[in-house]
Design a protein around this motif. Structure first.
Motif, PDB file in Angstrom:
ATOM      1  N   ARG A 330       0.673  -1.124  -0.060  1.00  0.00           N
ATOM      2  CA  ARG A 330      -0.032   0.141   0.022  1.00  0.00           C
ATOM      3  C   ARG A 330       0.813   1.274  -0.095  1.00  0.00           C
ATOM      4  NH1 ARG A 330      -2.940  -3.263   3.563  1.00  0.00           N
ATOM      5  NH2 ARG A 330      -1.840  -2.270   5.300  1.00  0.00           N
ATOM      6  N   ILE A 331       1.807   1.260   0.795  1.00  0.00           N
ATOM      7  CA  ILE A 331       2.823   2.452   0.762  1.00  0.00           C
ATOM      8  C   ILE A 331       3.569   2.687  -0.667  1.00  0.00           C
ATOM      9  CG2 ILE A 331       5.001   3.062   1.770  1.00  0.00           C
ATOM     10  CD1 ILE A 331       4.190   1.748   4.164  1.00  0.00           C
ATOM     11  N   SER A 332       3.940   1.451  -1.355  1.00  0.00           N
ATOM     12  CA  SER A 332       4.295   1.630  -2.609  1.00  0.00           C
ATOM     13  C   SER A 332       3.280   2.276  -3.657  1.00  0.00           C
ATOM     14  CB  SER A 332       4.797   0.169  -3.124  1.00  0.00           C
ATOM     15  OG  SER A 332       5.278   0.200  -4.444  1.00  0.00           O
ATOM     16  N   LEU A 333       2.051   1.830  -3.225  1.00  0.00           N
ATOM     17  CA  LEU A 333       1.087   2.501  -4.427  1.00  0.00           C
ATOM     18  C   LEU A 333       0.834   3.806  -4.301  1.00  0.00           C
ATOM     19  CD1 LEU A 333      -1.835  -0.337  -4.129  1.00  0.00           C
ATOM     20  CD2 LEU A 333      -0.321   0.192  -6.138  1.00  0.00           C
ATOM     21  N   ARG A 334       1.119   4.553  -3.003  1.00  0.00           N
ATOM     22  CA  ARG A 334       0.966   5.879  -2.791  1.00  0.00           C
ATOM     23  C   ARG A 334       2.410   6.744  -3.159  1.00  0.00           C
ATOM     24  NH1 ARG A 334      -2.146   7.156   2.811  1.00  0.00           N
ATOM     25  NH2 ARG A 334      -4.261   6.078   2.406  1.00  0.00           N
ATOM     26  N   LEU A 335       3.386   6.208  -2.732  1.00  0.00           N
ATOM     27  CA  LEU A 335       4.686   6.952  -3.016  1.00  0.00           C
ATOM     28  C   LEU A 335       5.397   6.439  -4.297  1.00  0.00           C
ATOM     29  CD1 LEU A 335       6.197   6.701   0.588  1.00  0.00           C
ATOM     30  CD2 LEU A 335       4.423   8.600  -0.138  1.00  0.00           C
ATOM     31  N   GLY A 336       5.161   5.420  -4.945  1.00  0.00           N
ATOM     32  CA  GLY A 336       5.979   4.987  -5.987  1.00  0.00           C
ATOM     33  C   GLY A 336       7.064   4.100  -5.363  1.00  0.00           C
ATOM     34  N   VAL A 337       7.376   3.197  -6.305  1.00  0.00           N
ATOM     35  CA  VAL A 337       8.385   2.233  -5.902  1.00  0.00           C
ATOM     36  C   VAL A 337       9.891   2.825  -5.505  1.00  0.00           C
ATOM     37  CG1 VAL A 337       9.608   0.119  -6.733  1.00  0.00           C
ATOM     38  CG2 VAL A 337       7.358   0.099  -7.316  1.00  0.00           C
ATOM     39  N   ARG A 338      10.020   3.777  -6.600  1.00  0.00           N
ATOM     40  CA  ARG A 338      11.518   4.285  -6.323  1.00  0.00           C
ATOM     41  C   ARG A 338      11.683   5.094  -4.806  1.00  0.00           C
ATOM     42  NH1 ARG A 338      14.480   9.198  -9.607  1.00  0.00           N
ATOM     43  NH2 ARG A 338      12.739  10.149  -9.039  1.00  0.00           N
ATOM     44  N   ALA A 339      10.509   5.879  -4.475  1.00  0.00           N
ATOM     45  CA  ALA A 339      10.541   6.403  -3.322  1.00  0.00           C
ATOM     46  C   ALA A 339      10.182   5.613  -2.097  1.00  0.00           C
ATOM     47  CB  ALA A 339       9.523   7.631  -3.343  1.00  0.00           C
ATOM     48  N   THR A 340       9.746   4.391  -2.247  1.00  0.00           N
ATOM     49  CA  THR A 340       9.358   3.678  -1.044  1.00  0.00           C
ATOM     50  C   THR A 340      10.589   2.826  -0.745  1.00  0.00           C
ATOM     51  OG1 THR A 340       7.080   3.457  -1.783  1.00  0.00           O
ATOM     52  CG2 THR A 340       7.868   1.654  -0.425  1.00  0.00           C
ATOM     53  N   PHE A 341      11.487   2.483  -1.902  1.00  0.00           N
ATOM     54  CA  PHE A 341      12.607   1.682  -1.715  1.00  0.00           C
ATOM     55  C   PHE A 341      13.654   2.535  -1.099  1.00  0.00           C
ATOM     56  CE2 PHE A 341      12.428  -2.138  -4.602  1.00  0.00           C
ATOM     57  CZ  PHE A 341      12.826  -3.087  -3.832  1.00  0.00           C
TER      58      PHE A 341
END
Length: 494
Positions: A330-341
């Motif tokens: 869910r965090i990845s869907l909100r922030l995007g994969v790059r920002a979440t990683f």
């Protein structure tokens, strides 16, 4: 064409039976990851009973992860061919029998052999269980949720292992940390054949046995050489063994380029997101392994707590890893994969750096807060790694792709103990005329309060150096993730 045996009904796929199947799949995942760390707290009592040498202590801790790392790619491919459920159940049987052998091992050598067999069994469990999720949940959102739950149990198992170990050691002997596996595996063997689909690909040809030999023959000597160089310094034998491993891996990679159905699909590494995922899992597990092991020794041998008290202090980190693994998608869907990683890796690094506040005579809150913050980062990043692996290839090749990602986890864990653990030991021994380990020094101190305090100070210094090294690895990987990943959706590069 993929052959499913038996075929799942529409209700079973993504329905209640599928979620029950996921529950069964979580059992071996929890056990395999727990057995990476469950011995951390058991080592002091195990050492008193079996009296292993310093080298044997390292092998008891390391060999399990080494066998997993060496066999995961092979077992992932084998499951794609002979059936993921078949190999899951066979692996569970091997794992269970080896657990009994470990629990009643009369010597350090027998315990090391049992850990080897547990590693072989565990290598069949991880890739098959995660790959079966793609069969149980064809819907992308349901699959992402299921992968988050699977990752929570995998990552959480490593964190909760010392806690369960501490509870068992408070009431029973050290072998109980292995016997706990038996009832859990019995549930898997009883219900697995009814709740899990069989999946094998009829399109894939026979597995390439020379590739199997080269992969195992390359990984094991390389890690062995690295471990001895890190612990003992450079010597001709260790350099020769490590060089042999590198040479075999070079031959292995060249062979994969020539095969139509390679054991290791090198094309996956042309995708920036997949490369970042593998790097993040290795850096994360290296730092987590060092943090978990060194702080377990710190809490018992430096602060004087027993195994149960030490285990209870690990609960905040275990909760953080578990909860954030569940919410990583869910965090990845909100922030995007790059920002979440990037965020996850930075949080893990910050948590490791907070351990600099820990000392011989205080700073326990720094440990609790730092490990919990690191756990948030680990939980988020490990979920993304698993999702990338499952989404990277068609369903019939999921086992092989998952084998690659899980190899990076286990290789990272083994290297964390070997390199960062050995770095901490090197700093410890350089601090004075101490024994090989802190435990040895305390046992032979003869009541010398000055020697005991100096040894504890030196151990804490080594722990600081090792966890700071882990943090620097995480920050470097965070920079790579920010620069390399352009896609904001997992699977878009496929």
């Amino acid at each position: 064409m993929t052959k499913l045996e038996p075929a799942l009904s529409t209700a079973a796929v993504g329905g209640r039976r599928a979620w029950l199947g996921l529950g069964v799949l979580l059992l071996p995942v929890l056990l395999v990851s727990m057995d990476i760390s469950v011995l951390f707290l058991a080592m002091p009592t195990l050492t008193l009973d079996l009296d292993p040498s310093a080298a044997q202590q390292l092998w008891i801790l390391d060999i399990y992860g080494f066998m997993l790392a060496g066999l995961l790619i092979t077992m992932g491919n084998l499951g794609d061919r002979i059936g993921r459920r078949n190999i899951l159940l066979v692996g569970a049987t091997v794992f269970g029998l080896a657990s009994v052998l470990a629990a009643f091992a009369p010597s350090s050598a027998i315990l090391i052999i049992a850990r080897v067999l547990m590693g072989i069994g565990g290598a069949t469990l991880l890739p098959s269980s995660l790959a079966l999720i793609s069969n149980l949940f064809p819907d992308v959102r349901q699959r992402a949720t299921a992968i988050g739950i699977w990752t929570a149990f995998f990552a959480g198992g490593s964190a909760v292992g010392p806690i369960i170990g501490g509870l068992l050691l408070h009431h029973f002997w050290w072998g109980s940390v292995f016997l706990i596996n038996i009832p859990v595996l019995a549930i898997l063997l009883l219900f697995g054949p009814f709740l899990l689909p069989e999946h094998r690909s009829a399109a894939l040809g026979p597995i390439d046995l020379p590739s199997v030999a080269l992969s195992i023959g390359g990984i094991l000597p390389l890690i062995y050489g690295i471990k001895h160089i890190a612990a003992e310094g450079f010597d001709p034998v260790s350099l020769l063994i490590a060089a042999l491993g590198v040479a075999l891996l070079v031959v292995f990679v060249r062979r994969q380029r020539e095969l139509s159905e390679p054991l290791l699909d090198l094309s996956l590494f042309t995708r920036p997101l997949f490369r970042v995922a593998i790097g993040a899992s290795m850096a994360g597990m290296m730092s987590l392994a060092a943090l978990s092991y060194l702080t377990s020794v710190y809490l018992q041998s430096v602060t004087g707590r027993d195994a149960l008290q030490a285990a209870l202090l690990g609960i905040p980190m275990a909760i953080a890893v578990f909860v954030c693994s569940m919410g990583g998608a869910r965090i990845s869907l909100r922030l995007g994969v790059r920002a979440t990683f990037t965020l996850a890796l930075v949080l893990s690094a910050v948590g490791n750096l907070m351990l600099l506040g820990v000392g011989v005579d205080g700073g326990l809150l720094w440990y609790v807060a730092g490990s919990a913050i690191a756990g948030v980062g680990y939980g988020i990043s490990f979920t993304l790694v698993s999702d990338v692996a499952v989404s990277a290839v068609p369903a019939e090749r999921a086992g092989s792709a998952v084998g690659i990602s899980e190899t990076s986890f286990e290789l990272g864990n083994a290297l964390g103990l070997a390199l960062l653990g050995s770095l901490a030991a090197l700093v410890f021994r350089s601090g004075g005329n101490f024994g090989e380990t802190l435990g040895d020094t305390l046992a032979h101190s003869g009541g010398d309060a000055g020697l005991v305090h100096a040894a504890r100070e030196s151990f804490v210094s080594g722990m600081h150096v090792a966890t700071t090294g882990g943090a620097l690895l995480l920050l470097a990987m965070a920079a790579v993730a920010w620069r390399s990943v352009r896609s904001d959706r997992i699977g878009s590069e496929r």
